[in-house]
Write a protein that holds these residues in place. Structure first.
Motif, short mmCIF file in Angstrom:
data_model
loop_
_atom_site.label_atom_id
_atom_site.label_comp_id
_atom_site.label_asym_id
_atom_site.label_seq_id
_atom_site.Cartn_x
_atom_site.Cartn_y
_atom_site.Cartn_z
N HIS B 28 -22.65 72.86 93.66
CA HIS B 28 -21.28 73.67 93.89
C HIS B 28 -20.56 74.99 93.72
O HIS B 28 -20.17 75.03 94.55
N ASN B 32 -19.98 77.11 96.63
CA ASN B 32 -18.01 77.97 96.47
C ASN B 32 -18.28 79.53 97.00
O ASN B 32 -17.70 79.82 97.40
N ILE B 42 -17.16 79.35 104.40
CA ILE B 42 -16.45 78.33 103.64
C ILE B 42 -15.72 77.42 104.52
O ILE B 42 -15.79 75.81 104.33
N ASN B 43 -15.31 77.61 105.08
CA ASN B 43 -14.94 76.93 106.54
C ASN B 43 -15.73 76.26 107.15
O ASN B 43 -16.13 74.57 106.78
N TYR B 45 -18.73 75.48 105.57
CA TYR B 45 -19.60 74.80 104.84
C TYR B 45 -18.71 73.44 104.55
O TYR B 45 -19.67 72.53 104.24
N ALA B 46 -17.62 73.73 104.79
CA ALA B 46 -16.71 72.66 104.66
C ALA B 46 -16.79 70.71 105.56
O ALA B 46 -17.47 70.42 105.11
N LYS B 47 -16.74 72.14 106.59
CA LYS B 47 -16.39 71.29 107.53
C LYS B 47 -18.13 70.33 107.09
O LYS B 47 -18.91 68.70 107.63
N HIS B 50 -17.97 67.57 105.15
CA HIS B 50 -17.13 66.42 105.45
C HIS B 50 -18.26 65.15 106.53
O HIS B 50 -18.06 64.22 106.72
N THR B 123 -9.12 68.84 96.52
CA THR B 123 -9.60 67.29 97.24
C THR B 123 -8.32 66.93 97.79
O THR B 123 -8.29 66.76 99.39
N ARG B 139 -10.68 74.65 112.26
CA ARG B 139 -11.75 73.28 110.96
C ARG B 139 -10.49 73.25 110.16
O ARG B 139 -9.78 74.24 110.10
N TYR B 140 -10.68 72.84 108.83
CA TYR B 140 -10.02 73.09 107.98
C TYR B 140 -10.16 74.12 107.45
O TYR B 140 -10.79 74.32 106.76
N VAL B 142 -10.47 75.88 104.33
CA VAL B 142 -10.52 75.57 103.14
C VAL B 142 -10.34 77.71 102.25
O VAL B 142 -9.62 77.26 101.32
#
Ligand code: HEM
Ligand code: FES
Lengths: 254, 221
Positions: B28, B32, B42-43, B45-47, B50, B123, B139-140, B142
């Protein structure tokens, strides 16, 4: 005695006094006068008791037997450390030369749920016997005298077992443990016997029986603080606790 | 089952669940740190995470079960231990025990509180003032969410304080894992203990640098 010796010291003792198991206890303060640095800690208490008896006060009850560091009977927490904090030393082998004139000394009994106080500094340590009775032995047929080399034991194994067998069962590990756990005591016997061919046969049964007895006697669990090793007058190492854990996992997974 | 009542068995469950959480914490932290690449790091990575779909939920369920087991036995063992040592000494010196080893239950419970907050915050994104949006690629976002959150000194403080609690918990916990599993001897004890503290420190530094650097750059501007 050495009353006029310039080296003697005067000390203030704060001693736990408790009339019986259910009586409330408290610290009482006594003067120990003209203490020779050559006295052992218990001899110092003997002298204090002589004075107490003369003044009509009930002498301080404390456990002792061999007074040479091998029986494990003496059980006093001195200034917050079981056996007084001198490395590898029981309180009977602690000498007054490690104190200084004018010192205040706090003397308390072993404290743990599994060691109820009998009187003053005397506690009932028979819970340790219960643990040994549950599996701290080998049930081999002894028969006639065995040939010396019939069972070969490698020297490192014999040494390892001997190191574990050094435990004198005094209970300092329990007294020092923040969890009142007898894990070091239990592990020393489990490790000693598991290292030897005669003990291996019953190793799995033993580790279960002894850890269950430990729990049943009201001791706590081990949190790996290692206070036990620091308190042990025989230098029993916490590697034996790791060995007990290993033996337990081996037994549980088989 | 005997193992679920045993003095050693329950510790083994604590140790394994704890150590798996450490592995998660390392991964984690590495994830991060993609924030230092910028929004694209990071966006993206988050995508990717998900996009794993149901796998994410399987992973979450597993981790939740581990946390639950760890907390359950942590509380149970601590209660048993204090019951086994009911009377305090008038004078007691600690020789080997440390602040970290004697405050495991408190640092642990602080971490549990923090994890609850952290999940609601980043989250579930239901805490007040959270910035929800999407970036230019849909993308979300983040990056913006995290950066705007840590410009708030209070939020940054909560994160850094929680990581200090984690540091103490693990500076005892990691070496304790090896002892509990029986993978320790007097020869390895010192090294294992040093490595445990080093990993705990790397986690503290790796996590805390994010809120601290964002807060510092906000303060400088
Ligand atoms: C979520 C709330 C948590 C609580 C209440 C908690 C509580 C505890 C307690 C009381 C112990 C000591 C048990 C004992 O020695 O008797 C412990 C050990 C440990 N914890 Fe936690 N903890 C928590 C979270 C974590 C997290 C997030 C991690 C890892 C990232 C972790 C890793 C460990 C490890 C590795 C141990 C050592 C296990 C052993 O003694 O062998 N814990 N925890
Ligand atoms: S009296 Fe025997 S060990 Fe101290």
């Amino acid at each position: 005695m050495s009353e006029h010796n310039a080296n003697t010291m005067n000390l203030k003792l704060h001693v736990w006094r408790q009339k019986g198991p259910d009586a409330p206890g408290k610290l009482e303060t006594y003067d120990a006068k003209h203490v020779s640095p050559d006295m052992s800690f218990l001899e110092m208490l003997d002298e204090v008791n002589e004075t107490l008896i003369k003044t009509g006060i009930d002498p301080i009850a404390f456990d002792h037997d061999c007074r040479e560091g091998i029986c494990g009977m003496c059980s006093q927490v001195v200034n917050g450390v079981a056996h007084g904090g001198q490395e590898r030393t029981t309180v009977c082998q602690l000498h007054m030369r490690s104190f200084q004139d004018g010192d205040s000394i706090f003397i308390e009994p072993w404290r743990a749920r599994a060691f109820p106080i009998v009187k003053d500094l005397v506690v009932d340590r028979s819970a340790l016997d219960t643990i040994i009775q549950s599996g701290g032995y080998t049930s081999c047929h002894t028969g006639g005298i065995a040939d010396g080399n019939a069972i070969l034991i490698p020297k490192p194994d014999a040494d390892y077992a001997m190191d574990a067998a050094e435990c004198i069962g005094c209970g300092a590990c329990v007294a020092g443990c923040p969890n009142g756990s007898a894990m070091l005591f239990t592990s020393a016997k489990v490790a000693q016997l598991a290292a030897l061919p005669q003990g291996k046969a019953e190793a799995a049964v033993r580790v279960h029986a002894m850890t269950e007895a430990l729990q049943g006697c009201g001791f706590g669990n081990c949190s790996n603080h290692y206070e036990c090793q620091a308190a042990c007058p025989k230098g029993i190492n916490v590697k034996f606790i790791a060995k007990l854990n290993r033996e337990y996992l081996k037994a549980a997974l088989n | 089952m005997q193992i679920l009542k045993s003095v050693v068995g329950r510790k083994v469950f604590m140790a394994i669940t704890g150590q798996c959480m450490v592995l998660f914490a390392v991964v984690h932290m590495l994830g991060n740190s993609s924030i230092f690449i910028g929004p694209d790091g990071i966006n993206a990575y988050a995508k990717h995470l998900h996009d794993l779909g149901p796998l994410v939920w399987i992973f979450r369920a597993g981790l939740f079960a581990f946390v639950a087991i760890h907390i359950f036995y942590g509380i149970q063992l601590t209660l048993e231990n204090s019951a086994a040592n009911p009377t305090v000494y008038a004078v007691k010196k600690q020789i080997k025990a440390t602040f970290a080893s004697t405050s495991m239950i408190w640092t642990g419970l602080l971490i549990a509180l923090f994890v609850t907050f952290h999940i609601l915050h980043f989250t579930a994104r239901v805490t007040p003032g959270i910035v929800k949006g999407v970036d230019a690629l849909g993308r979300y976002d983040v990056f913006t969410m995290v950066v705007s959150a840590f410009k708030n000194g209070g939020i940054a403080f909560i994160y850094v304080a929680a990581m200090c609690a984690l540091f103490f918990h693990l500076s005892h916990g990691i070496q304790s894992f090896f002892q509990t599993m029986g993978w320790n001897t007097d020869r390895t004890q010192c090294t294992i203990s040093t490595i445990g503290k080093a990993v705990a420190f790397i986690l503290l530094a790796g996590y805390a640098v994010i809120p601290l650097s964002i807060l510092a750059s906000a303060l400088i501007k």
